[in-house]
Design a protein around this motif. Structure first.
Motif, PDB file in Angstrom:
ATOM      1  N   GLY A 201       0.947  -1.182  -0.021  1.00 43.92           N
ATOM      2  CA  GLY A 201       0.004  -0.008  -0.156  1.00 43.92           C
ATOM      3  C   GLY A 201       0.910   1.366   0.072  1.00 43.92           C
ATOM      4  N   ASN A 202       2.057   1.165  -0.158  1.00 42.60           N
ATOM      5  CA  ASN A 202       2.907   2.405  -0.153  1.00 42.60           C
ATOM      6  C   ASN A 202       3.677   2.862  -1.384  1.00 42.60           C
ATOM      7  N   TYR A 203       3.179   2.240  -2.670  1.00 42.53           N
ATOM      8  CA  TYR A 203       3.632   2.718  -3.887  1.00 42.53           C
ATOM      9  C   TYR A 203       2.380   2.288  -4.830  1.00 42.53           C
ATOM     10  N   PHE A 204       2.709   3.098  -6.171  1.00 38.13           N
ATOM     11  CA  PHE A 204       1.806   3.262  -7.254  1.00 38.13           C
ATOM     12  C   PHE A 204       2.623   2.310  -8.404  1.00 38.13           C
ATOM     13  N   LEU A 205       1.747   1.478  -9.176  1.00 41.59           N
ATOM     14  CA  LEU A 205       2.063   0.608  -9.995  1.00 41.59           C
ATOM     15  C   LEU A 205       1.723   1.206 -11.382  1.00 41.59           C
ATOM     16  N   ILE A 206       2.636   1.324 -12.355  1.00 43.18           N
ATOM     17  CA  ILE A 206       2.482   1.880 -13.686  1.00 43.18           C
ATOM     18  C   ILE A 206       2.556   0.743 -14.724  1.00 43.18           C
ATOM     19  N   THR A 207       1.571   0.903 -15.847  1.00 41.74           N
ATOM     20  CA  THR A 207       2.022   0.213 -17.027  1.00 41.74           C
ATOM     21  C   THR A 207       1.307   1.091 -18.212  1.00 41.74           C
ATOM     22  N   LEU A 208       2.486   1.382 -19.298  1.00 42.81           N
ATOM     23  CA  LEU A 208       2.050   2.137 -20.311  1.00 42.81           C
ATOM     24  C   LEU A 208       2.606   1.566 -21.514  1.00 42.81           C
ATOM     25  N   GLY A 232       2.907  12.126  -3.464  1.00 40.03           N
ATOM     26  CA  GLY A 232       3.510  12.748  -2.436  1.00 40.03           C
ATOM     27  C   GLY A 232       4.927  12.136  -2.632  1.00 40.03           C
ATOM     28  N   LYS A 233       5.390  11.425  -1.555  1.00 38.94           N
ATOM     29  CA  LYS A 233       6.574  10.764  -1.630  1.00 38.94           C
ATOM     30  C   LYS A 233       6.634   9.422  -1.714  1.00 38.94           C
ATOM     31  N   LEU A 234       5.574   8.740  -2.239  1.00 36.90           N
ATOM     32  CA  LEU A 234       5.573   7.345  -2.612  1.00 36.90           C
ATOM     33  C   LEU A 234       6.145   7.008  -3.947  1.00 36.90           C
ATOM     34  N   PRO A 235       6.856   5.944  -3.843  1.00 33.48           N
ATOM     35  CA  PRO A 235       7.505   5.334  -5.092  1.00 33.48           C
ATOM     36  C   PRO A 235       6.613   5.016  -6.015  1.00 33.48           C
ATOM     37  N   ILE A 236       7.003   5.007  -7.396  1.00 26.24           N
ATOM     38  CA  ILE A 236       6.153   4.758  -8.571  1.00 26.24           C
ATOM     39  C   ILE A 236       6.829   3.592  -9.344  1.00 26.24           C
ATOM     40  N   VAL A 237       6.459   2.215  -9.305  1.00 22.64           N
ATOM     41  CA  VAL A 237       6.979   1.183  -9.941  1.00 22.64           C
ATOM     42  C   VAL A 237       6.746   1.210 -11.383  1.00 22.64           C
ATOM     43  N   PHE A 238       7.647   1.048 -12.324  1.00 17.73           N
ATOM     44  CA  PHE A 238       7.396   1.124 -13.786  1.00 17.73           C
ATOM     45  C   PHE A 238       7.800  -0.062 -14.409  1.00 17.73           C
ATOM     46  N   VAL A 273       0.698  -5.729  -8.378  1.00 17.47           N
ATOM     47  CA  VAL A 273      -0.622  -5.250  -8.338  1.00 17.47           C
ATOM     48  C   VAL A 273      -1.371  -5.526  -7.038  1.00 17.47           C
ATOM     49  N   LYS A 274      -1.206  -6.713  -6.576  1.00 17.89           N
ATOM     50  CA  LYS A 274      -1.883  -7.145  -5.196  1.00 17.89           C
ATOM     51  C   LYS A 274      -1.558  -6.236  -4.042  1.00 17.89           C
ATOM     52  N   ASN A 275      -0.298  -5.511  -3.884  1.00 17.60           N
ATOM     53  CA  ASN A 275       0.094  -5.097  -2.814  1.00 17.60           C
ATOM     54  C   ASN A 275       0.270  -3.326  -3.045  1.00 17.60           C
ATOM     55  N   ALA A 276      -0.167  -2.833  -4.536  1.00 20.47           N
ATOM     56  CA  ALA A 276      -0.199  -1.574  -4.657  1.00 20.47           C
ATOM     57  C   ALA A 276      -1.249  -0.959  -4.118  1.00 20.47           C
ATOM     58  N   LYS A 277      -0.886   0.537  -3.706  1.00 20.76           N
ATOM     59  CA  LYS A 277      -1.912   1.139  -3.384  1.00 20.76           C
ATOM     60  C   LYS A 277      -2.924   1.596  -4.402  1.00 20.76           C
ATOM     61  N   ALA A 278      -2.512   1.656  -5.698  1.00 25.10           N
ATOM     62  CA  ALA A 278      -3.289   1.934  -6.934  1.00 25.10           C
ATOM     63  C   ALA A 278      -2.303   1.517  -8.330  1.00 25.10           C
ATOM     64  N   VAL A 279      -3.177   1.240  -9.009  1.00 28.10           N
ATOM     65  CA  VAL A 279      -2.491   0.910 -10.525  1.00 28.10           C
ATOM     66  C   VAL A 279      -3.091   2.190 -11.633  1.00 28.10           C
ATOM     67  N   ILE A 280      -2.036   2.577 -12.288  1.00 18.83           N
ATOM     68  CA  ILE A 280      -2.156   3.487 -13.363  1.00 18.83           C
ATOM     69  C   ILE A 280      -1.930   2.665 -14.673  1.00 18.83           C
ATOM     70  N   THR A 281      -2.590   2.637 -15.746  1.00 27.26           N
ATOM     71  CA  THR A 281      -2.399   1.725 -16.772  1.00 27.26           C
ATOM     72  C   THR A 281      -3.213   2.172 -18.046  1.00 27.26           C
ATOM     73  N   ASP A 282      -2.671   1.604 -19.122  1.00 24.55           N
ATOM     74  CA  ASP A 282      -3.509   1.592 -20.576  1.00 24.55           C
ATOM     75  C   ASP A 282      -3.975   0.360 -21.031  1.00 24.55           C
ATOM     76  N   SER A 283      -3.702  -0.570 -20.057  1.00 24.59           N
ATOM     77  CA  SER A 283      -4.019  -1.935 -20.405  1.00 24.59           C
ATOM     78  C   SER A 283      -5.558  -2.260 -20.084  1.00 24.59           C
ATOM     79  N   GLY A 284      -6.079  -3.160 -20.841  1.00 23.02           N
ATOM     80  CA  GLY A 284      -7.321  -3.666 -20.411  1.00 23.02           C
ATOM     81  C   GLY A 284      -7.403  -4.798 -19.545  1.00 23.02           C
TER      82      GLY A 284
END
Length: 377
Positions: A201-208, A232-238, A273-284
């Motif tokens: 819950g302390n990072y965001f996950l991105i896929t683009l 904020g100061k959260l890591p962004i895993v990409f 994915v299961k442990n992320a705070k949220a996911v930002i994506t352009d995948s279906g």
């Protein structure tokens, strides 16, 4: 009965794994059903291909057509030429295609020209955006195939509206979710978890990877800057798709909170994915997994072929303007998200329903186990 199962790209592998398992269970129960697994080679990068066979316990393909690379037309042509030879040399009673990649459409066309039935898993989904290659693949496949296995009532209605007889449409659920449930206790913590001190819950996950988001380096860097400024100061895993990597490298974009990695194996990626705070994506497909796992998801597209992830699930359709992210990111940072639930029949038993339907429709006999074992030997 012999079923030729086609897998061509990363999303396909997650969809065929539970189907193969259900066929094997049917064989154990004495049904005269066999399969031949054909990998078209559309995705040929190891992380995008072979790792998935190993991790999801999919048997080695009976054939690998090696048709990766080239333009859309070149790839389609290569798959069609090689798959035609495959079917001519290996008898098949039914070709089963999954999803909406180039292989799905190309192999459907070949099979129908050889007068072989085709069943489409994940039929009927529509984005309404014909600039997407996947939408063309869906439309062409569903015009000519014979049986339609669907993930939602909305997909059913798309097919009915286009004139498909109701008895050909089989609402079974989502095999992607079968794979998720079957592997949820096998997930692998990636090495970077401890390397960068990630916590639940302390990072965001991105896929683009879609052209509208990544093909313009300026637009891509602006999008990443908006995300970084609003988290904020959260890591962004990409995990960076090969297409996106070229643009990032040309832009030279770096940031200490942006953790860029190579594409990950399925079990590692779903762990994130299961442990992320949220996911930002352009995948279906990822929007389906976040919905079942209860993770907020922001989709950077103007349309989606999986509207149930928005109307029922955890997903929000943001559009391609990075500034649209701001109010949603603010809610996520405040720990606020909309109510959600899991769509009907996304219960982990979809593949069993698919194989049960095929057995019923094609009147596949049940042979006493001793006799079946003798035939198989």
């Amino acid at each position: 009965m012999i079923i030729t199962i086609v897998a061509g790209a990363r999303p396909n592998f997650m969809k065929v794994a539970p189907i193969i398992k259900s066929i094997q269970e049917a064989q154990t129960n004495g049904y005269d059903i066999k399969y031949r697994l054909v990998h078209t080679g559309q995705h040929y990068d190891k992380k995008m291909s072979s790792d998935f066979f190993e991790q999801l316990c999919i048997p080695e393909p009976d054939a690998n057509l090696g048709a990766g690379g080239g333009s859309q037309a070149e790839q389609t042509a290569a798959i069609m030429v090689k798959f035609e030879k495959e079917l001519q040399e290996n008898k098949s009673d039914l070709v089963l295609v999954v999803g909406d990649v180039t292989s799905t459409m190309a192999c459907t066309i070949v099979a129908k020209k050889l007068c072989i039935d085709v069943a489409h898993v994940e039929a009927g989904i529509r984005s309404g955006d014909r600039t997407m290659p996947e939408e063309i693949n869906r439309l062409v496949t569903d015009v000519i195939c014979d049986h339609f296995f669907t993930t939602s009532e909305e997909a059913n209605h798309h097919l009915y509206h286009s004139g498909v007889p109701k008895e050909k449409v089989h609402f079974v659920g989502n095999t992607m979710i079968d794979t998720l449930y079957q592997n949820i206790n096998r997930l692998i913590q990636p090495e970077l978890w401890k390397q960068v001190d990630l916590r639940q819950g302390n990072y965001f996950l991105i896929t683009l990877h879609r052209p509208s988001n990544v093909d313009d380096p300026h637009n891509l860097t602006h999008l990443l800057e908006v995300i970084l400024k609003s988290t904020g100061k959260l890591p962004i895993v990409f995990p960076v798709h090969p297409r996106t990597r070229k643009m990032l490298d040309s832009a030279g974009f770096m940031h200490p909170r942006l953790i860029q990695t190579d594409p990950m194996s399925y079990l590692e990626f779903i762990y994130l994915v299961k442990n992320a705070k949220a996911v930002i994506t352009d995948s279906g497909g990822i929007t389906e997994e976040t919905t079942v796992l209860g993770i907020p998801c922001l989709t950077l597209r103007n349309s989606t072929e999986r509207p149930e992830t928005v109307t029922i699930g955890t997903n929000e359709l943001i559009g391609t303007d990075p500034n649209n992210l701001l109010p949603y990111l603010e809610k996520i940072m405040q720990g606020i998200w909309k109510p959600y639930s899991v769509p009907p029949l996304w219960d982990g038993d979809t593949a069993q329903r698919i194989i049960a339907t095929i057995i019923r429709v094609y009147n596949i006999p049940n042979i006493p186990k001793v006799e079946y074992a003798l035939q198989a030997s």
